[in-house]
Design a protein around this motif. Structure first.
Motif, short mmCIF file in Angstrom:
data_model
loop_
_atom_site.label_atom_id
_atom_site.label_comp_id
_atom_site.label_asym_id
_atom_site.label_seq_id
_atom_site.Cartn_x
_atom_site.Cartn_y
_atom_site.Cartn_z
N ILE A 9 0.78 -1.13 -0.16
CA ILE A 9 -0.03 -0.19 0.10
C ILE A 9 0.89 1.18 0.06
N GLU A 10 0.69 2.19 -0.78
CA GLU A 10 1.52 3.40 -1.26
C GLU A 10 0.77 4.37 -0.25
N GLY A 11 1.36 4.82 1.08
CA GLY A 11 0.98 5.67 1.79
C GLY A 11 -0.14 5.33 2.84
N ALA A 12 -0.17 5.68 3.95
CA ALA A 12 -1.02 5.56 5.10
C ALA A 12 -2.46 5.74 5.00
N ALA A 13 -2.58 6.98 4.11
CA ALA A 13 -3.82 7.41 4.04
C ALA A 13 -4.40 6.44 2.85
N ALA A 14 -3.64 5.59 2.17
CA ALA A 14 -4.67 4.52 1.30
C ALA A 14 -4.84 3.52 2.00
N LEU A 15 -4.89 3.18 3.26
CA LEU A 15 -4.94 1.83 4.12
C LEU A 15 -6.33 1.57 3.96
N PRO A 16 -6.81 0.28 3.24
CA PRO A 16 -8.15 -0.16 3.36
C PRO A 16 -8.89 -0.39 4.64
N ALA A 17 -10.04 -0.10 4.60
CA ALA A 17 -10.94 -0.05 5.91
C ALA A 17 -10.78 -1.30 6.79
N LEU A 54 -2.37 -7.47 10.85
CA LEU A 54 -0.93 -7.40 11.02
C LEU A 54 -0.40 -6.55 9.70
N VAL A 55 0.12 -5.27 10.25
CA VAL A 55 0.22 -4.35 9.36
C VAL A 55 1.91 -3.87 9.64
N CYS A 56 2.72 -3.65 8.52
CA CYS A 56 4.25 -3.09 8.73
C CYS A 56 4.12 -1.72 7.95
N LEU A 57 4.67 -0.65 8.64
CA LEU A 57 4.67 0.69 8.31
C LEU A 57 6.14 0.81 8.04
N THR A 58 6.58 1.02 6.80
CA THR A 58 7.91 1.52 6.55
C THR A 58 7.93 2.77 5.56
N PHE A 59 9.27 2.99 5.12
CA PHE A 59 9.38 4.36 4.39
C PHE A 59 10.11 4.16 3.25
N GLU A 60 9.55 5.04 2.18
CA GLU A 60 10.35 4.85 0.81
C GLU A 60 10.41 6.12 0.21
N PRO A 61 11.79 6.49 -0.24
CA PRO A 61 13.03 5.63 -0.16
C PRO A 61 13.57 5.83 1.17
N ARG A 75 20.79 -0.96 -0.45
CA ARG A 75 19.72 -1.51 0.00
C ARG A 75 19.99 -2.90 0.15
N LEU A 76 19.94 -3.59 1.29
CA LEU A 76 19.84 -5.08 1.52
C LEU A 76 18.32 -5.61 0.62
N ALA A 77 17.38 -4.85 0.99
CA ALA A 77 15.98 -5.56 0.57
C ALA A 77 15.30 -4.32 -0.03
N PRO A 78 15.25 -4.11 -1.29
CA PRO A 78 14.71 -2.89 -1.76
C PRO A 78 13.23 -3.38 -1.67
N ALA A 79 12.14 -2.38 -1.87
CA ALA A 79 10.89 -2.46 -1.51
C ALA A 79 9.96 -3.71 -2.09
N ALA A 93 -0.11 -6.91 5.38
CA ALA A 93 0.14 -5.79 4.52
C ALA A 93 1.45 -5.04 4.84
N VAL A 94 2.09 -4.23 3.92
CA VAL A 94 3.21 -3.23 4.26
C VAL A 94 2.67 -2.01 3.55
N VAL A 95 2.60 -0.96 4.42
CA VAL A 95 2.44 0.41 3.80
C VAL A 95 3.72 0.95 3.72
N GLU A 96 3.98 1.65 2.48
CA GLU A 96 5.39 2.23 2.12
C GLU A 96 4.96 3.80 1.88
N GLN A 97 5.18 4.10 3.14
CA GLN A 97 4.78 5.70 3.21
C GLN A 97 5.99 6.56 2.29
N PRO A 98 5.54 7.12 1.51
CA PRO A 98 6.50 8.11 0.89
C PRO A 98 7.16 9.02 1.57
#
Length: 328
Positions: A9-17, A54-61, A75-79, A93-98
């Motif tokens: 998921i690209e960005g926290a605001a896009a998290l589905p209900a 269960l969700v992970c919030l991470t940051f990209e780049p 990067r050891l592990a790109p997105a 899910a993983v939220v990839e926060q810009p």
């Protein structure tokens, strides 16, 4: 990679209900190493106990790359790879926060009230003991506990994770091991064999003329891995696994060109061009060498293949995660 289905998921605001109220692990998690897995595992335990997603919030780049663009983090592990690892650990899910300078300028209370509470609707968050956030890294774990608790969000902090020698496990240590050709040392810190992904491309087909046709892949980070010969396992897009021996480097016997990861698969014939694949490093066999002629090179390649076959035949999983990534 078996068992790795996960929503990106690209960005926290896009998290589905349906994912609101989750147990959320927060961090960069580059490499998803054993220290990261302590944070991720704590979040998984909470999600299971409380019946939460269960969700992970991470940051990209990677934030360090944003702050120092002239010195990007290898990067050891790109997105995409990070997502696969998180999926193998059971995350929904993983939220990839810009992450950019504008996001970094937000005060820490903005992160808690808007990103965590408003956008994610987090039920519980889990972070490492040294987690910092907000403009000028003003937010710390005490601030997070105070503000999140006031908003009805549970907070769990995990301690520093040390290896068997008592040294803290870190992504920088793993990068150093890989650059030094210590694939086993990196795997011990990661808890799994380091794995990268890429598309198989056409090369000069030199290996084919030597009786060693190879699957060629470009490594995104040329400065991350020592040049040399490796025992590897390749997973195709259809999930099938193939053992092999790989050369990473500039082919000094021939053209000394751009660095390329070239994998010879044992007992395999077929066309892999254009496929996406992942390669896991099981061992570093030797450094890259220049040979006086083709015959000497082929003799050494025969020896490398025998050594790699023997090593891979006796390999066993390092962990449940390693079993999911590198084994049938």
């Amino acid at each position: 990679m078996p068992g790795s289905t996960i929503r990106r998921i690209e960005g926290a605001a896009a998290l589905p209900a349906e994912l609101r109220g989750a147990a959320v692990a927060i961090g960069n998690f580059d490499g998803v190493h054993r220290g990261h897995q302590a944070v991720l595992g704590a979040a998984a335990d909470i999600a299971h106990a409380e019946g939460r997603p269960l969700v992970c919030l991470t940051f990209e780049p990677h934030p360090r790359t944003v702050f120092r663009p002239a010195h990007p983090v290898p990067r050891l592990a790109p997105a995409p790879m990070k997502a696969r690892l998180l999926g193998a650990l059971g995350f929904d899910a993983v939220v990839e926060q810009p992450f950019d300078l504008e996001f970094a300028s937000h005060p820490p209370e903005h992160f808690v009230a808007e990103t965590l509470a408003r956008d994610l609707g987090a039920g519980h968050v889990v972070v490492g003991f040294d987690f910092r956030f907000g403009a000028r890294r003003q937010g710390d774990t005490a601030f997070l506990q105070e503000r999140a608790t006031a908003l009805g969000i549970g907070v769990t902090l995990t301690g520093a994770f040390a290896d068997e020698g008592g040294n803290i496990v870190s992504s920088s240590r793993i990068r150093e091991d890989l650059m030094n050709g210590d694939a086993a040392g990196a795997a011990a810190l990661l808890g799994y064999r380091w794995t990268f992904e890429g598309a198989i491309a056409h090369g000069a087909k030199l290996g084919r003329t030597l009786g060693y046709p190879t699957a060629n892949m470009a490594l995104g980070e040329d400065g991350l891995l020592a040049h040399g010969i490796y025992a590897v396992r390749l997973r195709r897009a259809d999930g099938t696994l193939h053992d092999g021996v790989a050369s990473y480097g500039r082919r000094p016997t021939f053209d000394n060109g751009a660095a390329l990861f070239e994998t010879f698969l044992f007992d395999f014939s077929g066309d892999l061009y254009g496929e996406a694949a992942s390669v896991s490093l099981f061992a570093y066999l030797r450094g890259e060498e220049r040979f006086d002629g083709v015959e000497a090179l082929v003799r050494q390649m025969d020896r490398d293949s025998e050594e790699a076959r023997a090593l891979l035949t006796g390999a066993a999983p390092l962990s449940a995660l390693d079993a999911r990534i590198c084994f049938p």
